[in-house]
Motif scaffolding. Structure first.
Motif, PDB file in Angstrom:
ATOM      1  N   LYS A 127      -8.069  13.521   4.101  1.00 42.08           N
ATOM      2  CA  LYS A 127      -7.184  12.965   3.077  1.00 42.08           C
ATOM      3  C   LYS A 127      -5.713  13.329   3.308  1.00 42.08           C
ATOM      4  O   LYS A 127      -4.822  12.674   2.786  1.00 42.08           O
ATOM      5  CB  LYS A 127      -7.640  13.338   1.664  1.00 42.08           C
ATOM      6  N   CYS A 166      -4.718  10.524   6.019  1.00 39.35           N
ATOM      7  CA  CYS A 166      -4.865   9.120   5.614  1.00 39.35           C
ATOM      8  C   CYS A 166      -3.616   8.658   4.869  1.00 39.35           C
ATOM      9  O   CYS A 166      -3.129   9.313   3.957  1.00 39.35           O
ATOM     10  CB  CYS A 166      -6.099   8.962   4.735  1.00 39.35           C
ATOM     11  N   GLY A 179      -3.605   5.556   3.575  1.00 38.34           N
ATOM     12  CA  GLY A 179      -4.028   4.511   2.653  1.00 38.34           C
ATOM     13  C   GLY A 179      -3.651   3.115   3.108  1.00 38.34           C
ATOM     14  O   GLY A 179      -3.285   2.256   2.312  1.00 38.34           O
ATOM     15  N   SER A 230      -5.647   0.926   4.487  1.00 40.73           N
ATOM     16  CA  SER A 230      -6.789   0.043   4.216  1.00 40.73           C
ATOM     17  C   SER A 230      -7.376  -0.658   5.439  1.00 40.73           C
ATOM     18  O   SER A 230      -8.286  -1.461   5.311  1.00 40.73           O
ATOM     19  CB  SER A 230      -6.453  -0.998   3.136  1.00 40.73           C
ATOM     20  N   GLY A 236     -11.068   2.493  -1.675  1.00 45.71           N
ATOM     21  CA  GLY A 236      -9.895   3.261  -2.042  1.00 45.71           C
ATOM     22  C   GLY A 236      -8.792   2.355  -2.540  1.00 45.71           C
ATOM     23  O   GLY A 236      -8.960   1.133  -2.638  1.00 45.71           O
ATOM     24  N   LYS A 277      -2.299   3.012  -0.221  1.00 48.45           N
ATOM     25  CA  LYS A 277      -1.354   4.137  -0.244  1.00 48.45           C
ATOM     26  C   LYS A 277      -1.941   5.431  -0.791  1.00 48.45           C
ATOM     27  O   LYS A 277      -1.248   6.423  -0.953  1.00 48.45           O
ATOM     28  CB  LYS A 277      -0.066   3.766  -0.991  1.00 48.45           C
ATOM     29  N   LYS A 278      -3.267   5.433  -1.066  1.00 45.28           N
ATOM     30  CA  LYS A 278      -3.924   6.683  -1.441  1.00 45.28           C
ATOM     31  C   LYS A 278      -5.092   6.879  -0.473  1.00 45.28           C
ATOM     32  O   LYS A 278      -5.590   5.909   0.094  1.00 45.28           O
ATOM     33  CB  LYS A 278      -4.447   6.601  -2.875  1.00 45.28           C
ATOM     34  N   TYR A 326      -8.457   6.987   1.399  1.00 45.71           N
ATOM     35  CA  TYR A 326      -9.704   6.246   1.235  1.00 45.71           C
ATOM     36  C   TYR A 326     -10.889   7.196   1.401  1.00 45.71           C
ATOM     37  O   TYR A 326     -10.752   8.298   1.930  1.00 45.71           O
ATOM     38  CB  TYR A 326      -9.765   5.119   2.270  1.00 45.71           C
TER      39      TYR A 326
END
Ligand SMILES: Cc1cc2nc3c(=O)[nH]c(=O)nc-3n(C[C@H](O)[C@H](O)[C@H](O)COP(=O)(O)O)c2cc1C
Lengths: 604, 123
Positions: free
Chosen positions: A553, A556, A558, A560, A573, A576-577, A579
């Motif tokens: 995390k 990542c 984010g 996608s 997810g 931008k956060k 997944y």
């Protein structure tokens, strides 16, 4: 005979093109046609001869073309390159640098093959003519001293002297077990006069091995000549070469070679006017591994299902059709003419104290120079892997090498300096085998490798004896259990126990050696087995059932991309956060790992 | 095949033709310049004459090979003879007849044909 001999007057250059199975499948036949066409176009077809030879060894870089007299070594030649080679090299004498073999150092230059890194540590005895002569022309074999050893044996030596020479040379069988060749011949020679047979084992069943095929494709007469010498030594008049039908090029060249030898009277009656008669025939096998075992092989030649039988009686006493028979491997035979010609001392000077001469290896797996190499016995594994083999691709680390195929074992990193000879290998739980050498890197799981070989033996077990038929199957099931994450610590002990009883009780070499890959990986990589059973983890990241893909995390972003590419929708997810992967849905295909631009997905 | 002599005859007949395939460190090398200038001046017949003469005389340990431009285009066809331990000899303005003489005098009898050498031609 006169009319048949191809005269090559005026030929000023030879273009040698590898016609072994490897290069043939990478297109050497079309290359030959293209050379013929371009030479004709340039009007120099009479000055340059195009020769289809056997294997040069560097199969990974095929098709290979060598142009003599310059000795220019060209690699990966495509038909589109031929026009330039003909125009520049053959017409104008300018080496085409961009097509020359490139050393690891990046240099490209014309130098004797013996100075190329790949060949430097090699010594070619069994492969001496491979890649040098046209195997379909007996005259070329004869030009390089072919059939001279047979002539010498028949006219200057007694059968006892032939056996004595082989004995003093220290030649041992190259088919696997390393039995002294002369002893076998002596047993057979001492049997009462009468019908006896000389056989050649060209079954070559080890997965990944192609040494024998290459000898037969590149230098078939060497084996024929040696078998005639063996026949003289033991008092036989008939030989058989048992070869798998899956080797069509080798079969074809052998047929041509036998035909030519018969035409020249080098097979048949009254050879060299000495009254010695010898004939040779091929027997095609269907490619069962067990048919490489000597008693099964002979049963198969007799026309029955290829199953082994207990020994004794040994074939030298009671072999093919119940008469004295010797069986040797292709490579064993390929050494014989040179020993007779150069003398026992010459051969005995090469190699180690108990392993004389050279050994051919089919180098494969995770190695840069996949191909065929011949090295003096006693060469270390490190020299073969790092110097001749050019190291491991993609900067990965060496983990182990497997020798002896499904009957052999592995050599781990800490033993990479082991000299390769019969006894050193046995002492570390591996074996010479017939010469398959498979290199594994850090991404190989040793339990998975053991399972691979066991699956092979389960498949190839002929089923005649229970230890092999049932025992190897049970071992395989235990390995399945371990690699699928259901293993228990006790399974490891069970594997050892089963292995011990199969080794002790199986009927033939196939069963007796089948547990070796498991035993040797257990010996050096028990921690890897333990990780599988105790922690349900595959350290190399190979066994799918034990893998977990996770997203780091912190790495990542984010983006996608992983979620869009996941074929089963296991990743979810918010943009931008970080997944997350749902392990219950994930099928561990690895697509996400490959697609992630931030290397945020780990496989553990 | 009734005798070793028969085998030897086949061997000798073929060896001259395929001997060039062995790597060698020593032995005599005859090199013919085969760049465009050389070819235009007639280097090909010279090369072929050399190959032919060497094999006809059965001289061992000699290879005839080709190279690119030797750098003196006006003196083509040029050949260079390398005998181990001796200085290189360069012959210029060659033709097939001269090439044959070089083989018989220089290679076989070890007497360079001075009148064809580059030193003579320059005077
Ligand atoms: C299952 C099994 C398969 C074998 N396969 C081969 C083979 O493919 N080629 C071979 O030469 N020997 C093979 N062998 C060894 C032969 O039984 C025999 O020992 C060998 O051909 C003898 O020749 P050598 O003394 O020249 O090595 C195999 C043995 C076993 C037990």
């Amino acid at each position: 005979m006169e009319g048949k001999v191809v005269t090559m007057n005026l030929v000023r250059s030879h273009v040698l093109i590898c016609g072994g199975t490897g290069c043939t499948s990478s297109g050497s036949e079309t290359l030959i046609a293209e050379f013929d066409a371009q030479l004709k176009k340039a009007g120099i077809e009479d000055e340059v001869s195009v020769v289809k030879t056997g294997c040069f060894g560097l199969c990974a870089l095929g098709p290979i073309v060598i142009v003599y007299p310059e000795g220019a070594f060209y690699c990966r030649i495509k038909p589109a390159d031929v026009e330039e080679l003909v125009r520049e090299h053959l017409l104008k004498g300018r080496i085409v640098n961009r097509l020359l073999y490139e050393e690891a150092t990046g240099e490209r230059e014309v130098k004797p093959l013996s100075e190329v890194q790949f060949y430097k540590k090699q010594l070619r005895i069994a492969l001496r003519n491979c890649g040098v002569i046209d195997p379909e022309r007996i005259d070329e074999y004869i030009a390089f001293d072919g059939y001279k050893a047979l002539g010498k044996a028949l006219t200057e030596m007694s059968p006892e002297q032939v056996i004595e020479t082989i004995k003093k040379s220290g030649l041992r069988g190259r088919g696997g077990a390393g039995f002294p060749t002369a002893l076998k011949w002596e047993f057979a020679a001492k049997q009462p006069k009468g019908v006896k047979y000389v056989c050649c084992n060209a079954d070559e069943g080890d997965p990944g091995a192609f040494m024998d095929r290459s000898v037969l494709e590149g230098d078939p007469h060497a084996v024929i000549e040696a078998m005639a010498i063996a026949a003289y030594a033991i008092g036989s008049e008939q030989g058989y070469i048992y070869i798998r039908a899956e080797y069509p090029i080798a079969v074809k060249r052998l047929r041509i070679a036998i035909e030519q030898a018969k035409e020249y009277g080098l097979l048949g009656n009254d050879i060299f006017g000495t009254g010695f008669n010898f004939d040779l025939d091929l027997r095609l096998g269907a490619g069962a591994f067990v048919c490489g075992e000597e008693t099964a092989l002979m049963t198969s030649i007799e026309g029955h299902r290829g199953e082994p039988r207990p020994r004794p009686p040994f074939p030298a006493v009671k072999g093919l059709w119940a008469v004295p028979t010797i069986l040797n491997n292709v490579e064993t035979y390929a050494n014989v003419p040179r020993i007779i010609l150069n003398g026992a001392e010459w051969f005995a000077d090469i190699g180690t104290e108990k392993s004389k001469g050279t050994k051919v290896f089919a180098l494969g797996g995770k190695i840069n120079n996949t191909g065929l190499v011949e090295v003096p016995m006693g060469t270390t594994l490190r020299e073969i892997v790092e110097e001749i083999g050019g190291g491991i691709p993609n900067g990965k680390k060496f983990k182990a090498a497997q020798t002896g195929g499904p009957s052999g074992g592995c050599i781990p990193m800490e033993l990479i300096d082991t000299p390769i000879d019969y006894d050193s290998l046995l002492s570390i739980g591996a074996m010479m085998g017939s010469g398959g050498l498979i290199v594994m890197d850090e991404d190989s799981c040793m339990v998975d490798i053991a399972k691979f070989f066991l699956e092979f033996t389960v498949d190839e077990s002929c089923g005649k004896c229970a230890p092999c038929r049932i025992g190897t199957k049970r071992m395989y099931e235990l390995l399945e259990k371990i690699t699928s994450g259901k293993g228990e610590v006790s399974d490891i002990e069970n594997l050892r126990t089963l292995a011990g009883s199969i080794k002790a009780t199986a009927l033939c070499g196939l069963g007796q050696t089948a547990p070796n890959p498991v035993l040797s990986t257990l010996r050096y990589f028990e921690d890897e087995y333990m990780a599988h059973v105790a922690e349900k983890r595959c350290p190399a990241g190979v066994c799918k059932d034990l893998l977990q893909y996770t997203i780091d995390k912190d790495k990542c972003k984010g983006c996608s991309i992983c979620a869009k590419n996941c074929p089963v929708g296991a990743i979810s997810g918010e943009v931008k956060k970080p997944y997350v992967i749902d392990p219950a849905v994930c099928i561990k295909c690895g697509v996400c790992e490959g697609k992630c631009p931030f290397k945020a997905i780990a496989r553990k | 095949m009734k005798s070793l002599a028969e085998l030897e005859a086949i061997r000798n007949k073929t060896l001259g033709n395929i001997n060039m395939r062995q790597d060698r460190e020593e032995g005599v090398r005859i090199v013919v310049g085969m760049a465009t200038c050389g070819i235009a001046a007639g280097a090909r017949p010279v090369l072929n004459a050399l190959v032919d003469e060497v094999s006809k005389r059965g001289v061992k340990n000699v290879i005839v090979s080709q190279t690119g431009c030797i750098g003196m285009c006006r003196l083509e066809p040029i050949i260079e003879v390398y005998v181990p331990g001796k200085e290189k000899v360069t012959y210029v303005k060659m033709n097939p007849e001269k090439a044959v003489r070089v083989v018989s005098e220089h290679i076989v009898n070890q007497q360079p044909v001075l009148e064809y050498t580059v030193g003579e031609a320059e005077q």
